[in-house]
Design an enzyme around this catalytic site. Sequence first.
Site, PDB file in Angstrom:
ATOM      1  N   LYS A 194      -0.711  -3.918  -3.421  1.00 11.75           N
ATOM      2  CA  LYS A 194      -1.993  -3.290  -3.052  1.00 11.75           C
ATOM      3  C   LYS A 194      -2.016  -1.890  -3.661  1.00 11.75           C
ATOM      4  O   LYS A 194      -1.480  -0.941  -3.091  1.00 11.75           O
ATOM      5  CB  LYS A 194      -2.165  -3.222  -1.540  1.00 11.75           C
ATOM      6  CG  LYS A 194      -3.495  -2.611  -1.097  1.00 11.75           C
ATOM      7  CD  LYS A 194      -3.646  -2.649   0.414  1.00 11.75           C
ATOM      8  CE  LYS A 194      -4.969  -2.044   0.850  1.00 11.75           C
ATOM      9  NZ  LYS A 194      -5.003  -0.578   0.762  1.00 11.75           N
TER      10      LYS A 194
ATOM     11  N   SER B 299       0.811  -1.208   0.000  1.00  8.99           N
ATOM     12  CA  SER B 299       0.000   0.000   0.000  1.00  8.99           C
ATOM     13  C   SER B 299       0.855   1.274   0.000  1.00  8.99           C
ATOM     14  O   SER B 299       1.557   1.541  -0.959  1.00  8.99           O
ATOM     15  CB  SER B 299      -0.957  -0.040   1.200  1.00  8.99           C
ATOM     16  OG  SER B 299      -1.936   0.955   1.109  1.00  8.99           O
TER      17      SER B 299
ATOM     18  N   ASP C 160      10.508   4.755 -10.161  1.00  9.20           N
ATOM     19  CA  ASP C 160      10.195   5.446 -11.417  1.00  9.20           C
ATOM     20  C   ASP C 160      11.144   6.608 -11.683  1.00  9.20           C
ATOM     21  O   ASP C 160      11.509   6.874 -12.825  1.00  9.20           O
ATOM     22  CB  ASP C 160       8.751   5.956 -11.388  1.00  9.20           C
ATOM     23  CG  ASP C 160       7.743   4.861 -11.723  1.00  9.20           C
ATOM     24  OD1 ASP C 160       8.159   3.691 -11.852  1.00  9.20           O
ATOM     25  OD2 ASP C 160       6.543   5.175 -11.855  1.00  9.20           O
TER      26      ASP C 160
END
Length: 405
Positions: free
Chosen positions: A337, A312, A323
């Site tokens: 999640k 999460s 990224d």
Amino acid sequence: MSEKRKFINGLITGLFLAVIIVGATYAGQKAVAVWKQSGNAQAGADSGEAVSARTMQKLQLIEDIIEENYALDMVDSKTMEDGIYAGLVNSLDDPYSAYYSAEEMEEQQEKMDGVYYGIGAYVRYDAELGLARLGEIFPNSPAEESGLQEGDLIMRVDGQYTKDMGLEKVVSLIKGEEGTTVVLVIMREGEADTREIEVERREVPKQTVSYEMLEDKIAYIRITEFDKVTVDQFTDAMATAKGSGMLGLILDLRDNPGGNLAAVIDVARRILPKGLVVYTEDKAGKRQDYNCDGENELTVPMVVLVNEGSASASEVLAGAIKDYGKGKLLGTTTFGKGIVQKYLAISDGSAVKLTTSKYYTPKGNNIHGIGIEPDEELEMDYEQYLESGYDNQLERAKEILVTGE
């Protein structure tokens, strides 16, 4: 009219007026047959609404069946009412959606804030003995100041014997209003007699961030979960690390189950360059962006430790770091999640937690059910760790920061 029937009738009336959730009662097999034959079994069935005249009538019949036939002790009306509400939300078959009574919501709010009023110690349950036992004692807490120690068995709380009481009940007795006191009778290993210790209850922030400066000026920061208190704790740890001449950072997100979305975004803003941290999309396709101004961008190399327990909010942070290429992810694939829950308050203090949106990393990846793959896969050697305390993932992270590869 019985008190239970008054409760049911009032509940049904309230449901129609407030259009919130559900409530229930029967008068024998004949009533069931009449209901079936009346056509009400179909009325409202095709309306697409769970709360209808049909469900109201059936709930009332079921309540009467229970009242007339159930042989064990009945629960109170409030418990039954909450069970009905919880059942409706549970029917979504979403492990992340739930109904919370007003009392449960108070406890949930404490968890989200990361602050509660108590003595400053974790409590665990010793099933073999049927007693609660003190776990980690928080630094500078009332528990530490009073001389309590990890491992102490809790025999009594304010005179109540705790044998087979259960963990939740013991914890509820220990917690209380700020400034009040609680008296614990504890048994300590190696001592023949019990000790009676009075402890003042105070506001106790949960420690979600730990910091250590390792050799070669490598800072190690572990985040165990993301609560409101996490942001200040992480900010303090970063300031200490920078002030100590940090040349590299190991950020440990292993077994971090997530938590508060706002908290993880604020933590990310103390690491990431200018740009998108994460974005969410709701069921209507409405997008919300969460951005970083880049003013606190980390300027030293970083390794992020992750595993299958990283979920999460911790995946929000790990995904953004990956990224942007701001750090190397090391360990095993994360939990996966990629959805966000929101607490929707009801006027009586209760609330419904619902999955309301999906989140996406800066590059547009939704990792729900997939997880984030580390840049370098390395399984934790738990056997070695348990035998000697050697953490092979941590040691590899140090090696990466020292050698650059």
